[in-house]
Design a protein around this motif. Structure first.
Motif, PDB file in Angstrom:
ATOM      1  N   ASP A   1       0.844  -1.200   0.000  1.00 29.57           N
ATOM      2  CA  ASP A   1       0.000   0.000   0.000  1.00 29.57           C
ATOM      3  C   ASP A   1       0.877   1.248   0.000  1.00 29.57           C
ATOM      4  O   ASP A   1       2.042   1.209   0.417  1.00 29.57           O
ATOM      5  N   ILE A   2       0.301   2.382  -0.435  1.00 31.57           N
ATOM      6  CA  ILE A   2       1.062   3.627  -0.508  1.00 31.57           C
ATOM      7  C   ILE A   2       0.381   4.722   0.298  1.00 31.57           C
ATOM      8  O   ILE A   2      -0.821   4.670   0.567  1.00 31.57           O
ATOM      9  N   TYR A   3       1.187   5.696   0.692  1.00 33.71           N
ATOM     10  CA  TYR A   3       0.679   6.894   1.347  1.00 33.71           C
ATOM     11  C   TYR A   3       1.545   8.079   0.926  1.00 33.71           C
ATOM     12  O   TYR A   3       2.585   7.918   0.269  1.00 33.71           O
ATOM     13  N   TYR A   4       1.118   9.265   1.305  1.00 29.08           N
ATOM     14  CA  TYR A   4       1.830  10.490   0.951  1.00 29.08           C
ATOM     15  C   TYR A   4       2.066  11.307   2.220  1.00 29.08           C
ATOM     16  O   TYR A   4       1.320  11.212   3.195  1.00 29.08           O
ATOM     17  N   ARG A   5       3.084  12.158   2.139  1.00 22.02           N
ATOM     18  CA  ARG A   5       3.263  13.131   3.197  1.00 22.02           C
ATOM     19  C   ARG A   5       2.336  14.306   2.950  1.00 22.02           C
ATOM     20  O   ARG A   5       1.920  14.563   1.820  1.00 22.02           O
ATOM     21  N   LEU A   6       2.014  15.028   4.030  1.00 27.30           N
ATOM     22  CA  LEU A   6       1.072  16.136   3.944  1.00 27.30           C
ATOM     23  C   LEU A   6       1.759  17.441   4.316  1.00 27.30           C
ATOM     24  O   LEU A   6       2.663  17.472   5.172  1.00 27.30           O
ATOM     25  N   ASP A   7       1.331  18.548   3.655  1.00 30.84           N
ATOM     26  CA  ASP A   7       1.836  19.848   4.052  1.00 30.84           C
ATOM     27  C   ASP A   7       1.000  20.403   5.195  1.00 30.84           C
ATOM     28  O   ASP A   7       0.109  19.725   5.723  1.00 30.84           O
ATOM     29  N   GLU A   8       1.273  21.653   5.595  1.00 31.95           N
ATOM     30  CA  GLU A   8       0.582  22.243   6.733  1.00 31.95           C
ATOM     31  C   GLU A   8      -0.913  22.379   6.508  1.00 31.95           C
ATOM     32  O   GLU A   8      -1.694  22.455   7.457  1.00 31.95           O
ATOM     33  N   ASP A   9      -1.324  22.456   5.236  1.00 32.27           N
ATOM     34  CA  ASP A   9      -2.751  22.592   4.912  1.00 32.27           C
ATOM     35  C   ASP A   9      -3.440  21.255   4.719  1.00 32.27           C
ATOM     36  O   ASP A   9      -4.624  21.207   4.368  1.00 32.27           O
ATOM     37  N   GLY A  10      -2.696  20.166   4.895  1.00 35.41           N
ATOM     38  CA  GLY A  10      -3.280  18.845   4.754  1.00 35.41           C
ATOM     39  C   GLY A  10      -3.307  18.337   3.333  1.00 35.41           C
ATOM     40  O   GLY A  10      -4.011  17.353   3.045  1.00 35.41           O
ATOM     41  N   ASN A  11      -2.538  18.944   2.420  1.00 33.36           N
ATOM     42  CA  ASN A  11      -2.478  18.495   1.029  1.00 33.36           C
ATOM     43  C   ASN A  11      -1.328  17.511   0.859  1.00 33.36           C
ATOM     44  O   ASN A  11      -0.280  17.627   1.511  1.00 33.36           O
ATOM     45  N   THR A  12      -1.511  16.539  -0.037  1.00 30.55           N
ATOM     46  CA  THR A  12      -0.461  15.552  -0.294  1.00 30.55           C
ATOM     47  C   THR A  12       0.684  16.186  -1.051  1.00 30.55           C
ATOM     48  O   THR A  12       0.476  17.010  -1.948  1.00 30.55           O
ATOM     49  N   ILE A  13       1.896  15.809  -0.679  1.00 29.49           N
ATOM     50  CA  ILE A  13       3.088  16.328  -1.352  1.00 29.49           C
ATOM     51  C   ILE A  13       4.052  15.185  -1.604  1.00 29.49           C
ATOM     52  O   ILE A  13       4.033  14.157  -0.921  1.00 29.49           O
ATOM     53  N   GLY A  14       4.902  15.377  -2.608  1.00 29.46           N
ATOM     54  CA  GLY A  14       5.962  14.409  -2.873  1.00 29.46           C
ATOM     55  C   GLY A  14       5.483  13.156  -3.574  1.00 29.46           C
ATOM     56  O   GLY A  14       4.325  13.035  -3.993  1.00 29.46           O
ATOM     57  N   GLU A  15       6.388  12.204  -3.674  1.00 35.81           N
ATOM     58  CA  GLU A  15       6.131  10.930  -4.336  1.00 35.81           C
ATOM     59  C   GLU A  15       5.423   9.968  -3.392  1.00 35.81           C
ATOM     60  O   GLU A  15       5.531  10.093  -2.170  1.00 35.81           O
ATOM     61  N   PRO A  16       4.691   9.010  -3.948  1.00 38.00           N
ATOM     62  CA  PRO A  16       4.051   8.006  -3.072  1.00 38.00           C
ATOM     63  C   PRO A  16       5.097   7.175  -2.331  1.00 38.00           C
ATOM     64  O   PRO A  16       6.176   6.898  -2.858  1.00 38.00           O
ATOM     65  N   ILE A  17       4.774   6.795  -1.120  1.00 36.72           N
ATOM     66  CA  ILE A  17       5.680   6.034  -0.255  1.00 36.72           C
ATOM     67  C   ILE A  17       5.030   4.702   0.080  1.00 36.72           C
ATOM     68  O   ILE A  17       3.849   4.652   0.444  1.00 36.72           O
ATOM     69  N   LYS A  18       5.792   3.634  -0.051  1.00 32.28           N
ATOM     70  CA  LYS A  18       5.259   2.319   0.303  1.00 32.28           C
ATOM     71  C   LYS A  18       5.148   2.184   1.824  1.00 32.28           C
ATOM     72  O   LYS A  18       6.036   2.597   2.561  1.00 32.28           O
ATOM     73  N   ASP A  19       4.049   1.579   2.248  1.00 39.18           N
ATOM     74  CA  ASP A  19       3.786   1.414   3.680  1.00 39.18           C
ATOM     75  C   ASP A  19       4.873   0.559   4.330  1.00 39.18           C
ATOM     76  O   ASP A  19       5.247  -0.502   3.806  1.00 39.18           O
ATOM     77  N   ASP A  20       5.392   1.048   5.455  1.00 45.17           N
ATOM     78  CA  ASP A  20       6.366   0.261   6.224  1.00 45.17           C
ATOM     79  C   ASP A  20       6.028   0.250   7.713  1.00 45.17           C
ATOM     80  O   ASP A  20       6.895   0.057   8.548  1.00 45.17           O
ATOM     81  N   PHE A  21       4.750   0.436   8.021  1.00 49.00           N
ATOM     82  CA  PHE A  21       4.297   0.449   9.411  1.00 49.00           C
ATOM     83  C   PHE A  21       3.853  -0.952   9.838  1.00 49.00           C
ATOM     84  O   PHE A  21       3.220  -1.677   9.084  1.00 49.00           O
ATOM     85  N   SER A  22       4.174  -1.298  11.073  1.00 51.97           N
ATOM     86  CA  SER A  22       3.869  -2.646  11.573  1.00 51.97           C
ATOM     87  C   SER A  22       2.421  -2.761  11.994  1.00 51.97           C
ATOM     88  O   SER A  22       1.812  -1.813  12.478  1.00 51.97           O
TER      89      SER A  22
END
Length: 803
Positions: A288-309
């Motif tokens: 699965d993928i997720y994105y980082r968010l800016d201060e306004d809650g908008n997605t930024i940057g490239e998609p990141i693969k999930d690495d959470f346990s």
């Protein structure tokens, strides 16, 4: 001179032999023509005791002409009670036991705080023995509790690995968890405790559903779970190891040992155990993928693969010993010492420092426990006085934080002292029945100090102060009494307990509270015939308003200042509960059967409701008040057992219930997020198990846990299928069936030791929740269904008593 000395010694020997009032009683325990080794021989309710040897014989010294009550118990056979008066001409006693394939006659203590057969109790008690736990490859207590009617263990956090036990649908805080009848589980230990108790130290687990505050105090609204640890029995030892793997990358390894040592005169004995477990973290949705968010809650940057346990990395070490010494026939003392080190971490970037990960929830907990018991028995066998003192110290370093916070470190210490005295009086025959009176006093001191640690603030250019989250002291003073009267058909138990709870908040004196509570209990049992009986009960319970809640760490991870505040008019929670049960136990030829139908009803008034608010300085206020809506849990527990022969047995349990608030209750931040349902509680759930001894060497066991659909809250902030979620939602979950199977082979390793090799699969169909969440701000509490995915494992056991 030497001749005179020899004569005196001979005279002394003759006089002590002829005129001594003690007699060596020889016992013989069989089942038909079969000798029963290692049977427990308890005399006068535990005043004296011994175990039969490997040929079914025992030898014990008793007073001549005095009447003793023998209780013979051993796994797989029905208990036998017999009175015996030893004399010079009559000092041999024989017990011929009957097979008990379903193990319905266990000796329990949780129902009335005295040893009695489970079938004699006036309330329904379920028991899980150590054999069942080990046979099915359960490593800790939590894994075995799902096989008791009305009982369910669930995970409550995917990051820290906390869990809770629900009885009859009520949340974990409503269950009183005891160790050897002592309430040592405080709010700090409770959410992890069931996974910190290894099977190596367990003799059996006793569960009493429904209000039980009369005997064991607060938090027994849903019921009581009493974890009875092993005691030294006879010279024995066992070592074992287990290795499991989920996907070839995430492993679960454990090893344990235990040994029992008994002196030649049976007066001194000790049980020593140790266990170690190392479990890797596991990620359910690495693609699965997720994105980082800016201060306004908008997605930024490239998609990141999930690495959470989703499964927390964990290392647990447990060591302990229990020592007994009998000074005389009327006095004995026992001491129990335990140490546990529990280290776990969840989130991502587990190989990096905690403050450099995107999410980390980690604990490093040291727990030391000491228990001292003294038992005194009167010469008439009518009185039994038990004095006890227990203490526990907990030191926990923790980190709860996200977004690489530097201020997520915490330190929590807890001290618990339990001291009391209990007097059991055998009143003898009263109104054509036996009568037993129990009374006692108890004192519980519980201290918890929880704080977020200081750190260097780069913007301020200075070190911040420690922020105290909770600093509370709770003192409980209690008096309890009950009387149980039993005739051939009727049993009547009436009792009451008075508790005075004094709570001091050193952080906020306005939170100081004192609570008085008197709670009665009534239980009735009527024996319809030799095979059927009815049990009914009524009880009230209460829960005092403690400030500390470990759940606070799950909900608050940002490191800001936190203050707890109690409503000035806050009242303790109170409950009223009823139950009615019918059970049937009959042997048809060689087929043994058992069936139970139990109805239950519990109403909770003045439930605690936590509200959160922020002050202008950013401090978070946790405001605890009483809810305006009462809650009602009602339903039916079903249980069935059948054993066609000694090789094959089946057991099944099923619960149908409703768990509802009487009015809409808010569960989220939005005003529209309300529900009448008590969340995370399925209306249907159950379990089954089957055992088949194919030969004397080969055996197979199967287990299964069914979890029906339930309503689970989802809070926004994470990503599902790559999309950011922004709305709160109440999820109606799918159903689950978690099934496991194990095959074992037993053979001789040497003349005095056996070896057992086993292999199996847990969660064969890989039943897991269908939706997982990704992202730094995901809802860590959005977990439901089976805790562990499909796992293949092998295990090895070596011991001199394996059979």
């Amino acid at each position: 001179m030497k001749t005179i000395l020899r004569f005196n010694l001979l005279l002394l020997f003759v006089s002590t032999s002829v005129f001594s009032n003690t007699i060596k009683v020889k016992g013989h325990i069989t089942c038909g023509n079969e000798h029963i080794p290692f049977a427990n021989v308890s005399i006068n309710d535990g005043q004296k005791g011994v175990y039969s040897d490997d040929h079914g014989h025992f030898l014990i010294e008793l007073e001549e002409g005095k009447t003793y009550t023998f209780l013979i118990s051993v796994v797989g056979y029905k208990d036998m009670i017999k009175e015996f008066k030893p004399t010079r001409s009559n000092h041999d006693i024989h017990f011929n036991l009957s097979k008990d394939y379903l193990e319905l006659n266990e000796v329990i203590v949780s129902s009335s705080r005295r040893s009695q057969s489970r079938q004699e109790t006036s309330s329904v008690v379920n028991v899980v023995g150590s054999d069942f736990l080990i046979k099915n490859n359960f490593k800790v207590v939590a894994e075995g509790l799902n096989y008791i009617p009305g009982t369910r263990v669930e995970s409550t956090c995917g990051n820290c690995g906390s869990s809770q036990l629900r009885l009859n649908g009520l949340e974990g805080p409503y269950t009183q968890i005891l160790i050897d009848s002592r309430p040592l589980f405080n709010g700090l230990v409770g959410v992890y405790g069931l996974e910190q108790i290894p099977v190596a130290m367990i003799d059996q687990i006793e569960v009493v559903r429904g209000g039980g505050s009369v005997l064991y105090g607060a938090n027994a609204i849903g019921g009581t779970v009493n974890i009875i640890t092993k005691s030294p029995q006879f010279n024995s030892y066992e070592v074992g190891t287990n290795f499991g793997t989920i996907d070839g990358k995430s492993h679960d390894y454990s090893a344990y040992f235990n040994t029992s040592l008994v002196s030649k005169n049976d007066k001194t004995s000790s049980y020593i155990y140790g266990s170690y477990r190392n479990r890797d973290a596991w990620n359910a949705n690495p693609n699965d993928i997720y994105y980082r968010l800016d201060e306004d809650g908008n997605t930024i940057g490239e998609p990141i693969k999930d690495d959470f346990s989703e499964l927390t990395a964990m290392k647990t070490l447990s060591l302990g010993t229990k020592v007994y010494h009998q000074f005389s026939e009327y006095n004995k003392v026992s001491m129990d010492v335990k140490y546990t080190h529990d280290k776990r971490r969840g989130g991502n970037k587990l190989d990096q420092p905690k403050e450099e990960a995107d999410i980390t929830e980690a604990i490093d907990m040291h727990i030391g426990t000491a228990m001292l018991n003294h038992d005194w028995y009167s010469k008439s066998n009518k009185l039994h006085l038990n004095n006890y003192f227990s203490g526990q110290y907990v030191h926990r370093d923790s980190y709860y934080g996200a977004h690489q916070q530097k201020d997520g470190f915490g330190l929590t210490t807890g001290k618990t002292i339990v001291a009391g005295s209990q007097l059991n009086i055998n009143l003898g025959n009263v109104l054509n029945g036996r009568s037993y009176f129990v009374t006692g006093v108890e004192y519980i001191n519980d201290q918890i100090n929880d704080k977020k640690l200081s750190y260097f603030d780069e913007e301020l250019g200075k070190v911040t102060d420690d922020a105290t989250v909770s600093d509370q002291i709770s003192n409980t003073y209690a008096v309890f009494a009950q009387n149980e009267w039993m005739s051939n058909r009727w049993s009547v138990l009436i009792g009451a307990r008075w508790d005075f709870v004094d709570i001091v908040d050193n952080q906020n004196q306005q939170n100081n509270k004192s609570v008085n509570s008197i709670n009665p209990r009534i239980n009735l049992k009527y024996k319809l015939n030799d095979n059927m009986q009815l049990r009914g009960g009524f009880a009230t319970g209460f829960r005092a308003p403690q400030m500390f809640s470990e759940d606070l760490h799950i909900e608050v991870t940002s490191g800001q200042g936190v203050r707890t505040q109690l409503d000035p008019n806050l009242k303790p929670e109170s409950s009223i509960s009823y139950n009615l049960a019918w059970d049937f136990d009959k042997t048809f030829g060689h087929v043994q059967t058992y069936f139970l139908i139990e109805g239950f009803y519990t109403k909770i008034k003045d439930r605690f409701d936590n509200q959160y608010d922020y002050l202008e300085d950013g401090t978070l206020i946790l405001f605890k008040r009483n809810s305006t809506s009462d809650a009602v849990v009602q339903g039916v527990n079903l249980e069935g057992r059948i054993a066609p022969n000694e090789k094959l047995s089946f057991q099944a349990a099923y619960t149908v219930q409703t768990s509802m608030y009487e009015e809409e209750n808010q569960w989220g931040d939005e005003e529209t997020s309300t529900s009448k349902h008590i969340l995370r509680t399925p209306n249907q759930y159950g379990s089954l198990s089957a055992d088949y001894n194919i030969t004397s060497q080969w055996s197979v066991s199967m287990t299964g846990v069914y979890t029906g659909s339930m309503y689970v809250p989802y809070l926004p902030g994470g990503f599902i299928d790559g999309e950011l979620t922004t709305d709160e939602e109440l999820i109606d979950t799918e159903q689950f069936f978690d099934m496991g199977i194990k095959v074992s082979y037993l053979t001789k390793l040497s003349k005095s030791a056996n070896i057992q090799i086993g292999a199996g699969v847990k969660n064969i169909f890989n039943q897991m929740q269908s939706t997982f969440v990704s992202g730094i701000d995901k809802d860590a509490a959005f977990v439901y269904g089976p805790i562990t995915p499909r796992m293949f494992y092998i295990d090895l056991r070596i011991g001199n008593l394996l059979n």
